[in-house]
Write a protein that holds these residues in place. Sequence first.
Motif, PDB file in Angstrom:
ATOM      1  N   UNK A 290       0.868  -1.163   0.000  1.00  0.00           N
ATOM      2  CA  UNK A 290       0.000   0.000   0.000  1.00  0.00           C
ATOM      3  C   UNK A 290       0.911   1.220   0.000  1.00  0.00           C
ATOM      4  N   UNK A 291       0.695   2.116  -0.948  1.00  0.00           N
ATOM      5  CA  UNK A 291       1.530   3.301  -1.109  1.00  0.00           C
ATOM      6  C   UNK A 291       0.678   4.555  -1.132  1.00  0.00           C
ATOM      7  N   UNK A 292       1.251   5.626  -0.625  1.00  0.00           N
ATOM      8  CA  UNK A 292       0.653   6.946  -0.768  1.00  0.00           C
ATOM      9  C   UNK A 292       1.706   7.823  -1.435  1.00  0.00           C
ATOM     10  N   UNK A 293       1.308   8.454  -2.515  1.00  0.00           N
ATOM     11  CA  UNK A 293       2.211   9.340  -3.246  1.00  0.00           C
ATOM     12  C   UNK A 293       1.591  10.731  -3.300  1.00  0.00           C
ATOM     13  N   UNK A 294       2.457  11.706  -3.452  1.00  0.00           N
ATOM     14  CA  UNK A 294       1.984  13.076  -3.542  1.00  0.00           C
ATOM     15  C   UNK A 294       2.678  13.758  -4.712  1.00  0.00           C
ATOM     16  N   UNK A 295       1.946  14.634  -5.376  1.00  0.00           N
ATOM     17  CA  UNK A 295       2.515  15.431  -6.454  1.00  0.00           C
ATOM     18  C   UNK A 295       3.159  16.650  -5.819  1.00  0.00           C
ATOM     19  N   UNK A 296       4.480  16.694  -5.881  1.00  0.00           N
ATOM     20  CA  UNK A 296       5.241  17.781  -5.284  1.00  0.00           C
ATOM     21  C   UNK A 296       5.977  18.507  -6.400  1.00  0.00           C
ATOM     22  N   UNK A 297       5.544  19.721  -6.672  1.00  0.00           N
ATOM     23  CA  UNK A 297       6.142  20.536  -7.737  1.00  0.00           C
ATOM     24  C   UNK A 297       6.154  19.801  -9.077  1.00  0.00           C
ATOM     25  N   UNK A 298       5.054  19.099  -9.392  1.00  0.00           N
ATOM     26  CA  UNK A 298       4.908  18.428 -10.674  1.00  0.00           C
ATOM     27  C   UNK A 298       5.521  17.042 -10.749  1.00  0.00           C
ATOM     28  N   UNK A 299       6.072  16.561  -9.645  1.00  0.00           N
ATOM     29  CA  UNK A 299       6.712  15.237  -9.632  1.00  0.00           C
ATOM     30  C   UNK A 299       6.051  14.373  -8.574  1.00  0.00           C
ATOM     31  N   UNK A 300       5.583  13.186  -8.967  1.00  0.00           N
ATOM     32  CA  UNK A 300       4.963  12.251  -8.030  1.00  0.00           C
ATOM     33  C   UNK A 300       6.035  11.468  -7.299  1.00  0.00           C
ATOM     34  N   UNK A 301       5.934  11.452  -5.956  1.00  0.00           N
ATOM     35  CA  UNK A 301       6.885  10.731  -5.117  1.00  0.00           C
ATOM     36  C   UNK A 301       6.137  10.047  -3.979  1.00  0.00           C
ATOM     37  N   UNK A 302       6.696   8.954  -3.495  1.00  0.00           N
ATOM     38  CA  UNK A 302       6.091   8.265  -2.356  1.00  0.00           C
ATOM     39  C   UNK A 302       6.329   9.059  -1.079  1.00  0.00           C
ATOM     40  N   UNK A 303       5.258   9.200  -0.290  1.00  0.00           N
ATOM     41  CA  UNK A 303       5.363   9.787   1.049  1.00  0.00           C
ATOM     42  C   UNK A 303       5.156   8.710   2.105  1.00  0.00           C
ATOM     43  N   UNK A 304       4.559   7.593   1.715  1.00  0.00           N
ATOM     44  CA  UNK A 304       4.395   6.440   2.607  1.00  0.00           C
ATOM     45  C   UNK A 304       4.340   5.180   1.750  1.00  0.00           C
ATOM     46  N   UNK A 305       4.981   4.141   2.232  1.00  0.00           N
ATOM     47  CA  UNK A 305       5.072   2.885   1.488  1.00  0.00           C
ATOM     48  C   UNK A 305       5.074   1.747   2.499  1.00  0.00           C
ATOM     49  N   UNK A 306       4.180   0.791   2.307  1.00  0.00           N
ATOM     50  CA  UNK A 306       4.090  -0.331   3.239  1.00  0.00           C
ATOM     51  C   UNK A 306       4.027  -1.628   2.444  1.00  0.00           C
ATOM     52  N   UNK A 307       5.002  -2.468   2.666  1.00  0.00           N
ATOM     53  CA  UNK A 307       5.021  -3.805   2.054  1.00  0.00           C
ATOM     54  C   UNK A 307       5.012  -4.835   3.172  1.00  0.00           C
ATOM     55  N   UNK A 308       4.287  -5.923   2.961  1.00  0.00           N
ATOM     56  CA  UNK A 308       4.266  -6.990   3.956  1.00  0.00           C
ATOM     57  C   UNK A 308       4.006  -8.321   3.271  1.00  0.00           C
ATOM     58  N   UNK A 309       4.354  -9.371   3.987  1.00  0.00           N
ATOM     59  CA  UNK A 309       4.095 -10.724   3.510  1.00  0.00           C
ATOM     60  C   UNK A 309       3.359 -11.471   4.621  1.00  0.00           C
ATOM     61  N   UNK A 310       2.440 -12.369   4.260  1.00  0.00           N
ATOM     62  CA  UNK A 310       1.734 -13.127   5.279  1.00  0.00           C
ATOM     63  C   UNK A 310       2.696 -13.988   6.092  1.00  0.00           C
ATOM     64  N   UNK A 311       2.354 -14.202   7.337  1.00  0.00           N
ATOM     65  CA  UNK A 311       3.138 -15.109   8.170  1.00  0.00           C
ATOM     66  C   UNK A 311       2.997 -16.531   7.646  1.00  0.00           C
ATOM     67  N   UNK A 312       4.027 -17.355   7.802  1.00  0.00           N
ATOM     68  CA  UNK A 312       3.918 -18.747   7.355  1.00  0.00           C
ATOM     69  C   UNK A 312       2.775 -19.443   8.108  1.00  0.00           C
ATOM     70  N   UNK A 313       2.145 -20.352   7.416  1.00  0.00           N
ATOM     71  CA  UNK A 313       1.058 -21.134   8.011  1.00  0.00           C
ATOM     72  C   UNK A 313       1.594 -22.030   9.127  1.00  0.00           C
ATOM     73  N   UNK A 314       0.804 -22.199  10.165  1.00  0.00           N
ATOM     74  CA  UNK A 314       1.209 -23.082  11.254  1.00  0.00           C
ATOM     75  C   UNK A 314       0.646 -24.486  11.060  1.00  0.00           C
ATOM     76  N   UNK A 315      -0.066 -24.693   9.966  1.00  0.00           N
ATOM     77  CA  UNK A 315      -0.635 -26.020   9.686  1.00  0.00           C
ATOM     78  C   UNK A 315       0.419 -26.986   9.208  1.00  0.00           C
TER      79      UNK A 315
END
Length: 146
Positions: free
Chosen positions: A121-146
């Motif tokens: 999930x990312x949030x980007x903002x247009x700053x002076x005509x250039x889009x840049x990330x202001x927040x970035x979240x990457x995750x992976x699910x935890x391994x299954x316990x089965x």
Amino acid sequence: MKRFATLLLLLPSAFVAANETPQDLQDAFMAGVILNDADAIAACYTDDAVNFTLDQMMGVGPESARASWGGFFEAYEVEKAQLSETHLEVHGDTAIAWGLFLIIATPRDGGDPVEFRGRYMDIARNIDGRWLYVADHASMPLPSTD
């Protein structure tokens, strides 16, 4: 050959210095992943961007992204990177993107390719005509316990 073809599709967007649209920004980020280029990825962030990468609880700014991805690229050679279930909404000078990612990478010290599947999930903002990330979240699910 597929990696080369994918790279050719992404390269024009990767070198759009202005990141004129949120999609240009996402394409530049993905080109950096495919090229194993931490500097290209770092160029996608504002100086105060908050990023939640897979290897740290929280980082701030391009240097954090560069260090995280640089460490990954030292350990792995990316063979394939793609997004799916993608969503992108633009509201004025703010863009929100989310979806799933797949990275297939081969350990540099040998071994079979590894699949990394997760969500972002990312949030980007247009700053002076250039889009840049202001927040970035990457995750992976935890391994299954089965």
